[in-house]
Design a protein around this motif. Structure first.
Motif, PDB file in Angstrom:
ATOM      1  N   GLU A   1      26.004 -12.119 -13.378  1.00 42.78           N
ATOM      2  CA  GLU A   1      27.109 -11.171 -13.321  1.00 42.78           C
ATOM      3  C   GLU A   1      27.403 -10.754 -14.745  1.00 42.78           C
ATOM      4  N   SER A   2      27.613  -9.455 -14.956  1.00 42.87           N
ATOM      5  CA  SER A   2      27.967  -8.985 -16.283  1.00 42.87           C
ATOM      6  C   SER A   2      29.136  -8.022 -16.167  1.00 42.87           C
ATOM      7  N   GLU A   3      29.827  -7.862 -17.282  1.00 38.69           N
ATOM      8  CA  GLU A   3      31.005  -7.006 -17.285  1.00 38.69           C
ATOM      9  C   GLU A   3      30.921  -6.030 -18.446  1.00 38.69           C
ATOM     10  N   GLY A   4      31.472  -4.847 -18.216  1.00 39.59           N
ATOM     11  CA  GLY A   4      31.575  -3.840 -19.249  1.00 39.59           C
ATOM     12  C   GLY A   4      33.014  -3.363 -19.365  1.00 39.59           C
ATOM     13  N   ALA A   5      33.310  -2.732 -20.490  1.00 43.16           N
ATOM     14  CA  ALA A   5      34.645  -2.189 -20.741  1.00 43.16           C
ATOM     15  C   ALA A   5      34.512  -0.764 -21.261  1.00 43.16           C
ATOM     16  N   PRO A   6      34.030   0.155 -20.420  1.00 49.59           N
ATOM     17  CA  PRO A   6      33.840   1.526 -20.873  1.00 49.59           C
ATOM     18  C   PRO A   6      35.165   2.221 -21.229  1.00 49.59           C
ATOM     19  N   LEU A   7      35.053   3.172 -22.133  1.00 48.66           N
ATOM     20  CA  LEU A   7      36.134   4.097 -22.430  1.00 48.66           C
ATOM     21  C   LEU A   7      35.606   5.487 -22.145  1.00 48.66           C
ATOM     22  N   TYR A   8      36.257   6.179 -21.237  1.00 48.56           N
ATOM     23  CA  TYR A   8      35.879   7.543 -20.885  1.00 48.56           C
ATOM     24  C   TYR A   8      36.958   8.490 -21.390  1.00 48.56           C
ATOM     25  N   VAL A   9      36.579   9.436 -22.220  1.00 49.29           N
ATOM     26  CA  VAL A   9      37.477  10.530 -22.559  1.00 49.29           C
ATOM     27  C   VAL A   9      37.092  11.673 -21.630  1.00 49.29           C
ATOM     28  N   MET A  10      38.051  12.082 -20.813  1.00 48.45           N
ATOM     29  CA  MET A  10      37.822  13.141 -19.837  1.00 48.45           C
ATOM     30  C   MET A  10      38.624  14.369 -20.216  1.00 48.45           C
ATOM     31  N   THR A  11      38.065  15.534 -19.875  1.00 46.65           N
ATOM     32  CA  THR A  11      38.769  16.783 -20.114  1.00 46.65           C
ATOM     33  C   THR A  11      38.929  17.534 -18.798  1.00 46.65           C
ATOM     34  N   LYS A  12      40.089  18.140 -18.656  1.00 47.25           N
ATOM     35  CA  LYS A  12      40.388  18.924 -17.460  1.00 47.25           C
ATOM     36  C   LYS A  12      39.903  20.352 -17.682  1.00 47.25           C
ATOM     37  N   GLN A  13      39.077  20.824 -16.775  1.00 43.50           N
ATOM     38  CA  GLN A  13      38.492  22.153 -16.880  1.00 43.50           C
ATOM     39  C   GLN A  13      39.450  23.206 -16.319  1.00 43.50           C
ATOM     40  N   ASP A  14      39.167  24.467 -16.586  1.00 46.04           N
ATOM     41  CA  ASP A  14      40.009  25.559 -16.106  1.00 46.04           C
ATOM     42  C   ASP A  14      40.129  25.570 -14.585  1.00 46.04           C
ATOM     43  N   ASP A  15      39.097  25.059 -13.900  1.00 45.27           N
ATOM     44  CA  ASP A  15      39.138  25.025 -12.432  1.00 45.27           C
ATOM     45  C   ASP A  15      39.839  23.773 -11.897  1.00 45.27           C
ATOM     46  N   GLY A  16      40.383  22.932 -12.804  1.00 48.69           N
ATOM     47  CA  GLY A  16      41.126  21.747 -12.394  1.00 48.69           C
ATOM     48  C   GLY A  16      40.305  20.472 -12.316  1.00 48.69           C
ATOM     49  N   ARG A  17      38.972  20.580 -12.426  1.00 51.54           N
ATOM     50  CA  ARG A  17      38.131  19.378 -12.379  1.00 51.54           C
ATOM     51  C   ARG A  17      38.239  18.602 -13.685  1.00 51.54           C
ATOM     52  N   TRP A  18      38.193  17.279 -13.564  1.00 51.48           N
ATOM     53  CA  TRP A  18      38.118  16.408 -14.727  1.00 51.48           C
ATOM     54  C   TRP A  18      36.662  16.030 -14.935  1.00 51.48           C
TER      55      TRP A  18
ATOM     56  N   ARG B   1      37.221  -1.146 -16.122  1.00 51.59           N
ATOM     57  CA  ARG B   1      36.571  -2.462 -15.991  1.00 51.59           C
ATOM     58  C   ARG B   1      35.358  -2.258 -15.089  1.00 51.59           C
ATOM     59  N   GLN B   2      34.211  -2.677 -15.579  1.00 51.73           N
ATOM     60  CA  GLN B   2      32.929  -2.464 -14.899  1.00 51.73           C
ATOM     61  C   GLN B   2      32.293  -3.834 -14.666  1.00 51.73           C
ATOM     62  N   ARG B   3      31.849  -4.081 -13.436  1.00 50.92           N
ATOM     63  CA  ARG B   3      31.190  -5.354 -13.120  1.00 50.92           C
ATOM     64  C   ARG B   3      29.872  -5.090 -12.403  1.00 50.92           C
ATOM     65  N   TYR B   4      28.804  -5.708 -12.903  1.00 46.20           N
ATOM     66  CA  TYR B   4      27.481  -5.634 -12.281  1.00 46.20           C
ATOM     67  C   TYR B   4      27.112  -7.015 -11.763  1.00 46.20           C
ATOM     68  N   LEU B   5      26.636  -7.072 -10.529  1.00 49.12           N
ATOM     69  CA  LEU B   5      26.222  -8.329  -9.924  1.00 49.12           C
ATOM     70  C   LEU B   5      24.752  -8.239  -9.550  1.00 49.12           C
ATOM     71  N   THR B   6      23.978  -9.189 -10.023  1.00 44.82           N
ATOM     72  CA  THR B   6      22.580  -9.296  -9.628  1.00 44.82           C
ATOM     73  C   THR B   6      22.428 -10.631  -8.911  1.00 44.82           C
TER      74      THR B   6
END
Length: 134
Positions: A104-121, A95-100
């Motif tokens: 006010e506006s809202e977003g609904a991002p979808l993030y596909v994340m991958t875990k790297q060999d070093d453990g970072r997403w 849930r993303q909210r921007y306030l000016t």
């Protein structure tokens, strides 16, 4: 994935930290901090439907729009759901909210994340969808 495991809890926290860093980079309009979160082959679709393929395209767009953004640093990101597709792939609903001063506006991002060999997403395939006001 066993939701009772220590590894699961650590991965949930790591995913939340990526989203927290997205929030911080947006609040401070910091392209470098934001871009460091992406896989080199990432795909990003903006809230207006612009498709950016690869870190170079994402970087060019981000360096142009992020510093010029008009939300005065008042933006928040909240993880609302994490689905592990595999132990090293997570679909993350945000849930993303921007306030000016005037709006006010809202977003609904979808993030596909991958875990790297070093453990970072890393952000790998993302769709930043705006939410229409009722």
């Amino acid at each position: 994935m066993n939701t009772e495991s220590t590894a699961y809890a650590a991965d949930i926290e790591a995913v939340k930290q990526v989203v927290a860093t997205v929030e911080h980079s947006q609040q401070h309009k910091d392209p470098d901090e934001f871009l460091a979160l992406f896989h080199p082959d990432a795909v990003w679709t903006t809230a207006h439907g612009k498709v950016l393929i690869g870190l170079d395209a994402i970087s060019e767009f981000t360096r142009k729009v992020l510093p010029a953004a008009n939300w005065d640093g008042k933006v928040s990101y909240e993880v609302v759901h994490v689905l592990f597709i595999r132990p090293d792939v997570a679909a993350v609903k945000v849930r993303q909210r921007y306030l000016t001063p005037d709006d006010e506006s809202e977003g609904a991002p979808l993030y596909v994340m991958t875990k790297q060999d070093d453990g970072r997403w890393l952000l790998t395939a993302c769709q930043n969808t705006g939410v229409l006001a009722d």
